[in-house]
Design a protein around this motif. Structure first.
Motif, PDB file in Angstrom:
ATOM      1  N   LEU A 277      -7.372  -1.562  11.645  1.00  0.00           N
ATOM      2  CA  LEU A 277      -7.278  -1.798  10.207  1.00  0.00           C
ATOM      3  C   LEU A 277      -7.928  -3.122   9.837  1.00  0.00           C
ATOM      4  N   PRO A 278      -8.355  -3.265   8.584  1.00  0.00           N
ATOM      5  CA  PRO A 278      -8.972  -4.527   8.164  1.00  0.00           C
ATOM      6  C   PRO A 278      -7.949  -5.660   8.138  1.00  0.00           C
ATOM      7  N   THR A 279      -8.441  -6.863   8.117  1.00  0.00           N
ATOM      8  CA  THR A 279      -7.588  -8.048   8.016  1.00  0.00           C
ATOM      9  C   THR A 279      -7.393  -8.390   6.545  1.00  0.00           C
ATOM     10  N   PHE A 280      -6.133  -8.617   6.159  1.00  0.00           N
ATOM     11  CA  PHE A 280      -5.820  -8.911   4.770  1.00  0.00           C
ATOM     12  C   PHE A 280      -5.386 -10.366   4.607  1.00  0.00           C
ATOM     13  N   GLN A 281      -5.761 -10.940   3.490  1.00  0.00           N
ATOM     14  CA  GLN A 281      -5.320 -12.287   3.126  1.00  0.00           C
ATOM     15  C   GLN A 281      -4.404 -12.176   1.917  1.00  0.00           C
ATOM     16  N   GLU A 286       4.458 -10.971  -6.767  1.00  0.00           N
ATOM     17  CA  GLU A 286       5.131 -11.228  -8.042  1.00  0.00           C
ATOM     18  C   GLU A 286       6.095 -10.073  -8.314  1.00  0.00           C
ATOM     19  N   THR A 287       7.219 -10.373  -8.942  1.00  0.00           N
ATOM     20  CA  THR A 287       8.162  -9.317  -9.304  1.00  0.00           C
ATOM     21  C   THR A 287       7.913  -8.861 -10.733  1.00  0.00           C
ATOM     22  N   PHE A 288       7.972  -7.559 -10.910  1.00  0.00           N
ATOM     23  CA  PHE A 288       7.850  -6.934 -12.228  1.00  0.00           C
ATOM     24  C   PHE A 288       9.073  -6.046 -12.393  1.00  0.00           C
ATOM     25  N   GLY A 289      10.039  -6.514 -13.181  1.00  0.00           N
ATOM     26  CA  GLY A 289      11.295  -5.788 -13.263  1.00  0.00           C
ATOM     27  C   GLY A 289      11.912  -5.716 -11.882  1.00  0.00           C
ATOM     28  N   PRO A 290      12.304  -4.520 -11.425  1.00  0.00           N
ATOM     29  CA  PRO A 290      12.927  -4.397 -10.100  1.00  0.00           C
ATOM     30  C   PRO A 290      11.932  -4.315  -8.952  1.00  0.00           C
ATOM     31  N   ASP A 291      10.632  -4.234  -9.249  1.00  0.00           N
ATOM     32  CA  ASP A 291       9.619  -3.989  -8.227  1.00  0.00           C
ATOM     33  C   ASP A 291       8.947  -5.280  -7.767  1.00  0.00           C
ATOM     34  N   ALA A 292       8.482  -5.270  -6.526  1.00  0.00           N
ATOM     35  CA  ALA A 292       7.694  -6.375  -5.982  1.00  0.00           C
ATOM     36  C   ALA A 292       6.246  -5.908  -5.841  1.00  0.00           C
ATOM     37  N   VAL A 293       5.311  -6.678  -6.384  1.00  0.00           N
ATOM     38  CA  VAL A 293       3.888  -6.345  -6.315  1.00  0.00           C
ATOM     39  C   VAL A 293       3.185  -7.387  -5.458  1.00  0.00           C
ATOM     40  N   THR A 294       2.539  -6.932  -4.411  1.00  0.00           N
ATOM     41  CA  THR A 294       1.805  -7.821  -3.514  1.00  0.00           C
ATOM     42  C   THR A 294       0.322  -7.539  -3.618  1.00  0.00           C
ATOM     43  N   ALA A 295      -0.459  -8.598  -3.819  1.00  0.00           N
ATOM     44  CA  ALA A 295      -1.910  -8.488  -3.926  1.00  0.00           C
ATOM     45  C   ALA A 295      -2.548  -9.163  -2.719  1.00  0.00           C
ATOM     46  N   LEU A 296      -3.491  -8.451  -2.093  1.00  0.00           N
ATOM     47  CA  LEU A 296      -4.169  -8.974  -0.908  1.00  0.00           C
ATOM     48  C   LEU A 296      -5.673  -8.748  -1.014  1.00  0.00           C
ATOM     49  N   LYS A 297      -6.436  -9.625  -0.387  1.00  0.00           N
ATOM     50  CA  LYS A 297      -7.869  -9.444  -0.266  1.00  0.00           C
ATOM     51  C   LYS A 297      -8.210  -9.045   1.175  1.00  0.00           C
ATOM     52  N   VAL A 298      -9.247  -8.262   1.307  1.00  0.00           N
ATOM     53  CA  VAL A 298      -9.737  -7.923   2.635  1.00  0.00           C
ATOM     54  C   VAL A 298     -10.732  -9.009   3.059  1.00  0.00           C
ATOM     55  N   VAL A 299     -10.540  -9.552   4.240  1.00  0.00           N
ATOM     56  CA  VAL A 299     -11.414 -10.624   4.722  1.00  0.00           C
ATOM     57  C   VAL A 299     -12.202 -10.164   5.940  1.00  0.00           C
TER      58      VAL A 299
END
Length: 299
Positions: A277-281, A286-299
């Motif tokens: 799998l690719p490597t993520f950074q 951030e939380t939006f209401g009850p959900d957790a949102v994770t943002a990653l870049k592929v490096v």
């Protein structure tokens, strides 16, 4: 200051997690989510020579705590809460196109638009950018009565593209005729049919070929929303490689809902090997209401 610039101060804007991920800013002169035909707006794009060969790709989906994205048999699950759903609609405004597989198109009958975003001021002359919907549908199973085509016919959505495999001339003449009839019905309903050869070993359209074809059609950025097979295909195509032109994913945005689905649910991690799998950074969570949102870049 013009009325346009003054209004920009009060316009709704994308959440910080997306602005950070894509390196975008909102100013009185430039709003990345607003479509203004009089000027070019900066959107996510590959920062390397491969930009001429493929679009920028964001892979995004919502999952449960046990990494399921759908119920038994692919049944639609309302995993995203209202707040994270709005975040997803903001993400759509930051891309030229949005892609789903035929399984998602049939099970969910999605609209793939930005209808959950806050309204713009009544006096504002422009609207939100609408991504063009794309359905990956090798055998043309999409219904001509789907919401994507109904919205296009009603003037409130962009013309959908349907990516399929060319229909060869098999011994079963009836199957060929049926395929041609399905294509004609979709075209009559407004769809654009785009044919791409399949990989002989898998019987599926290869992701690198898909991305190259979309770039040739003028697509600069692509948001991929699933389902499970499409997610696996993109992650498999995004495997670690010393050749940057083979990169198939640039960003990954995952919404995690605080719920468990169980073993009958549909996941996406099967047949994916960690060492490939690719490597993520990590960019931001951030939380939006009850959900957790994770943002990653592929490096």
């Amino acid at each position: 200051m013009s009325a346009h610039s003054s209004a920009s101060h009060t316009l709704p804007q994308p959440p910080a997690v997306l602005l950070d991920l894509y390196g975008l800013t909102v100013t009185p002169e430039e709003h990345p989510s607003i479509f203004d035909p009089s000027r070019e707006t900066a959107l996510p794009a590959p920062h390397s020579p491969e930009a001429v060969r493929r679009p920028y790709v964001t892979l995004t989906f919502a999952q449960s705590l046990d990494a399921k994205i759908a119920g038994a048999g692919g049944k639609q699950l309302a995993l995203s809460g209202k707040e994270s759903l709005v975040m997803t609609h903001w993400m759509r405004t930051l891309h030229d196109t949005i892609l789903v597989g035929i399984g998602t198109a049939l099970n969910d009958n999605p609209q793939l638009n930005t209808r959950h975003l806050p309204p713009l001021p009544a006096s504002y002359p422009h609207g939100y950018r609408l991504p063009r919907p794309i359905v990956l549908d090798t055998h043309l199973r999409l219904s001509p009565d789907c919401k994507l085509l109904k919205n296009y016919q009603a003037g409130c959505g962009r013309r959908p593209w349907v990516i399929c495999a060319p229909q060869s001339a098999p011994p079963d003449v009836a199957a060929t005729a049926a395929f041609s009839q399905r294509a004609a019905a979709l075209q009559k309903a407004g769809a654009r049919i785009v044919e791409l050869d399949v990989d002989p070993s898998s019987g599926l359209i290869a992701i690198p070929d898909l991305l190259a074809a979309l770039r040739e059609l003028g697509v600069r950025s692509l948001m991929v929303e699933g389902g499970a097979r499409v997610i696996r295909s993109f992650l498999s195509a995004a495997q670690r490689s010393g050749n940057p032109t083979q990169k198939a994913v640039d960003a990954l945005v995952v919404t995690v809902a605080p719920t468990l689905v169980g073993s009958a649910g549909v996941g996406y991690g099967t047949e994916l090997h960690a060492d490939a799998l690719p490597t993520f950074q990590h960019v931001r969570t951030e939380t939006f209401g009850p959900d957790a949102v994770t943002a990653l870049k592929v490096v």
